[in-house]
Write an enzyme that holds these catalytic residues in place. Structure first.
Site, mmCIF file in Angstrom:
data_model
loop_
_atom_site.group_PDB
_atom_site.id
_atom_site.type_symbol
_atom_site.label_atom_id
_atom_site.label_comp_id
_atom_site.label_asym_id
_atom_site.label_seq_id
_atom_site.Cartn_x
_atom_site.Cartn_y
_atom_site.Cartn_z
ATOM 1 N N ASP A 251 10.702 -4.728 34.190
ATOM 2 C CA ASP A 251 10.429 -5.153 32.823
ATOM 3 C C ASP A 251 9.566 -4.137 32.076
ATOM 4 O O ASP A 251 8.550 -3.663 32.598
ATOM 5 C CB ASP A 251 9.710 -6.508 32.864
ATOM 6 C CG ASP A 251 9.337 -7.017 31.486
ATOM 7 O OD1 ASP A 251 10.247 -7.346 30.711
ATOM 8 O OD2 ASP A 251 8.119 -7.059 31.180
ATOM 9 N N GLU A 284 14.133 -1.730 31.883
ATOM 10 C CA GLU A 284 14.008 -2.029 30.461
ATOM 11 C C GLU A 284 13.001 -1.016 29.933
ATOM 12 O O GLU A 284 11.875 -0.942 30.426
ATOM 13 C CB GLU A 284 13.499 -3.443 30.210
ATOM 14 C CG GLU A 284 13.368 -3.732 28.717
ATOM 15 C CD GLU A 284 12.571 -4.987 28.402
ATOM 16 O OE1 GLU A 284 12.829 -5.592 27.358
ATOM 17 O OE2 GLU A 284 11.674 -5.344 29.195
#
Length: 580
Positions: A251, A284
């Site tokens: 993330d 990401e």
């Protein structure tokens, strides 16, 4: 390097290690046993051996005053404020031999374990997902968080699977069962921050963080320190080796200011995985660092492709969509042919963003129409089924599932769900108030919520009703959507997946304000062509012969020189035939 946490040595003893550089003393408090003083070692470590077995619960006591769970706890059966538990995943009797699947076969369904009723609820979904054509599920973060409801990005004990979802054994069983259905299992991990409730590291390991660098969540994690790097690398290896996840999605790595840590993590993962086993690492990364995709990482979520598609489908241009409001069809064309839209160009803030990516394979980019962020970060959590005309969404779905990039769906997409996916937490007292008001303040600059009275309509993240409203309901779906997804994924499996290795983009041509043609040379020399028209009027274009069409979203007979409004035509041409 020390191993963080508790590790069984045999059936009756374990080794405990805590990095606590600010502590003077650390004792291990096993339930129903005398305290064991851990011995100080170099570089801030406290370690010791103690008699125990799997299932025993314990805490650490710092300087005879502060009692804390293990920051590397493998399980918190009573929540993040309760005792940690010694876990033995090595004893799980795996039933399905599994070496993974090639990345080009991935069709990923992102899902939230809590909304489906825990690991057992996800397990019940596996046969249906496999039948549709999903080949991988991606679980939103599992690291223990406060309360019972959370997206998972507020986790504070990243080694401990959330106790309200089920036990570590039940998590093993879910992954084992998924492998039995031929499904990969990926996990979203958060290595850029800890949540606001239940993290005690600041009190005995303040140098875990660096106050001179701030992130949206507070002081940045200090990845210059080897003990900190090791904490997260060991976490990645636990998920991949102990639980046998098939891959990780990291993330928001743009909040990690030491890219060399990411490279080291990838190297360590590759070295630890058994020969022949296929494990995948996905990023990401708002910085669009294409170079990381050549240094151990397999793919990145392509926000650029999503954002351009979202503007074309909905006309929305507020917030980060402002970067795509001018000539969005050109931005989509660039994404389909080169991966990233921003490859060094300045964004709306005047800041250069991205690196050249046109040399990368299509499989280096994960494309999506929706994910947890793009739905849940809307004030009211609306899905595209409520934001754009169904024929336009059908056309975009054809592009998503038949383009050579890796497709990502969000839970409910395959049924045409019309239920919202809202931001939910389970905080209390002042923190609950702060989260509620902070959530509403986020939307003050949006036209629809400029009036404070309108912001009061935004659901309270801490309310049980907000969580309940996000659960899928069989009756709130678009008719025929299940069949559409099954048909498209069958076409992908039969006609595209075997040809995807070695694919490369041949470019995309803009036909109009909302229409384009994109082409790819597939690995066997054949050519994939997608003609997309998201406008509300037909578009003139010389289409390939009808007998070469794999899919026509309009499902109507029409001239081969006209692309109907809100339509997608996908063609597959043999190696010896060029498209017009």
């Amino acid at each position: 390097m020390q191993r963080h946490g508790a590790h069984l040595l045999d059936a009756t003893s374990a080794r405990f290690a805590l990095w606590a550089p600010d502590a003077r003393s650390v004792s291990l408090q096993l339930e129903q046993q005398p305290a064991v003083e851990l011995l100080p070692e170099a570089d801030g470590w406290f370690t010791g051996l103690a008699p125990c077995q799997a299932g025993d619960r314990y805490r650490y006591r710092i300087d005879d005053t502060l009692q804390v769970p293990d920051p590397a706890s493998r399980y918190q059966p009573e929540g993040v404020q309760g005792p940690s538990q010694v876990v033995d995943t090595a004893s799980y009797p795996w039933r399905h031999p599994w070496q993974g699947r090639p990345w080009h076969e991935a069709v990923i369904q992102e899902l939230h374990v809590g909304l489906l009723g825990g690991y057992s609820g996800v397990m019940r979904e596996l046969p249906r997902l496999a039948e549709i054509g999903i080949t991988a599920i991606e679980l939103m973060p599992l690291g223990a968080f406060p309360g019972t409801r959370n997206w998972g990005y507020d986790g504070v004990l990243p080694f401990a699977p959330q106790h309200t979802y089920g036990s570590p054994t039940e998590l093993c069983r879910l992954i084992d069962e998924a492998h039995g259905h031929g499904l990969m299992v990926l996990l979203d991990v958060v290595y850029n921050h800890f949540g606001p409730d239940g993290n005690y590291l600041h009190q005995y390991a303040s140098t875990f963080f660096r106050e001179d660098r701030q992130t949206p969540w507070g002081a940045a994690i200090d990845f210059r320190r080897p003990q900190v790097r090791e904490f997260f690398i060991q976490n990645a290896l636990m998920w991949l080796c102990d639980y046998r996840f098939d891959g990780l999605r990291l993330d928001a790595v743009h909040a990690i200011d030491q890219p060399d840590f990411l490279i080291e993590l990838a190297q360590r993962v590759r070295a630890a995985v058994a020969p022949g086993r296929q494990v995948w690492l996905v990023l990401e990364n708002e910085h669009n660092q294409a170079s990381l995709l050549e240094q151990g990482f397999d793919a990145q979520w392509n926000d650029d492709g999503h954002n351009a598609l979202h503007v074309l489908l909905t006309g929305e241009t507020e917030g980060y969509y402002a970067d795509y409001k001018d000539r969005p069809i050109e931005k989509l064309a660039r994404s389909l042919s080169e991966g990233f839209v921003f490859q060094g160009q300045a964004n709306r803030h005047g800041t250069p963003r991205g690196e050249p990516s046109g040399h990368l394979a299509p499989s280096a980019f994960v494309l999506f129409l929706q994910n947890h962020d793009q739905i849940g970060n809307r004030a009211m959590g609306e899905r595209l089924t409520r934001l754009c005309p169904p024929p336009a969404l059908r056309a975009a779905t054809g592009l998503l599932l038949l383009a050579p990039m890796i497709p990502l769906l969000f839970m409910g997409d395959e049924e045409g769900s019309r239920r919202p996916f809202l931001f939910f937490t389970d905080h209390h007292d002042e923190l609950a108030d702060a989260v509620r008001e902070g959530r509403r303040a986020e939307f003050a600059h949006f036209a629809a919520f400029a009036d404070p009275a309108q912001r009061e309509r935004i659901p309270d993240p801490n309310a049980q009703a907000t969580f309940d409203a996000s659960q899928l309901a069989a009756q709130e779906v678009v008719a025929g959507w299940h069949g559409l997804y099954q048909r498209l994924l069958t076409l992908r499996r039969l006609h595209l997946t075997p040809r995807l290795p070695g694919s490369r983009a041949l470019g995309a041509t803009v036909l109009g304000e909302r229409a384009l043609t994109a082409r790819w040379r597939l690995g066997d020399g054949s050519q994939l062509r997608i003609d997309l028209n998201l406008a509300s009027e037909p578009q003139s274009v010389a289409l390939p012969p009808v007998e070469r069409w794999l899919f026509d979203s309009s499902d109507t007979a029409h001239l081969d020189t006209t692309l109907p409004a809100h339509s997608c035509v996908v063609s597959l041409l043999p190696p010896d035939q060029e498209a017009p």
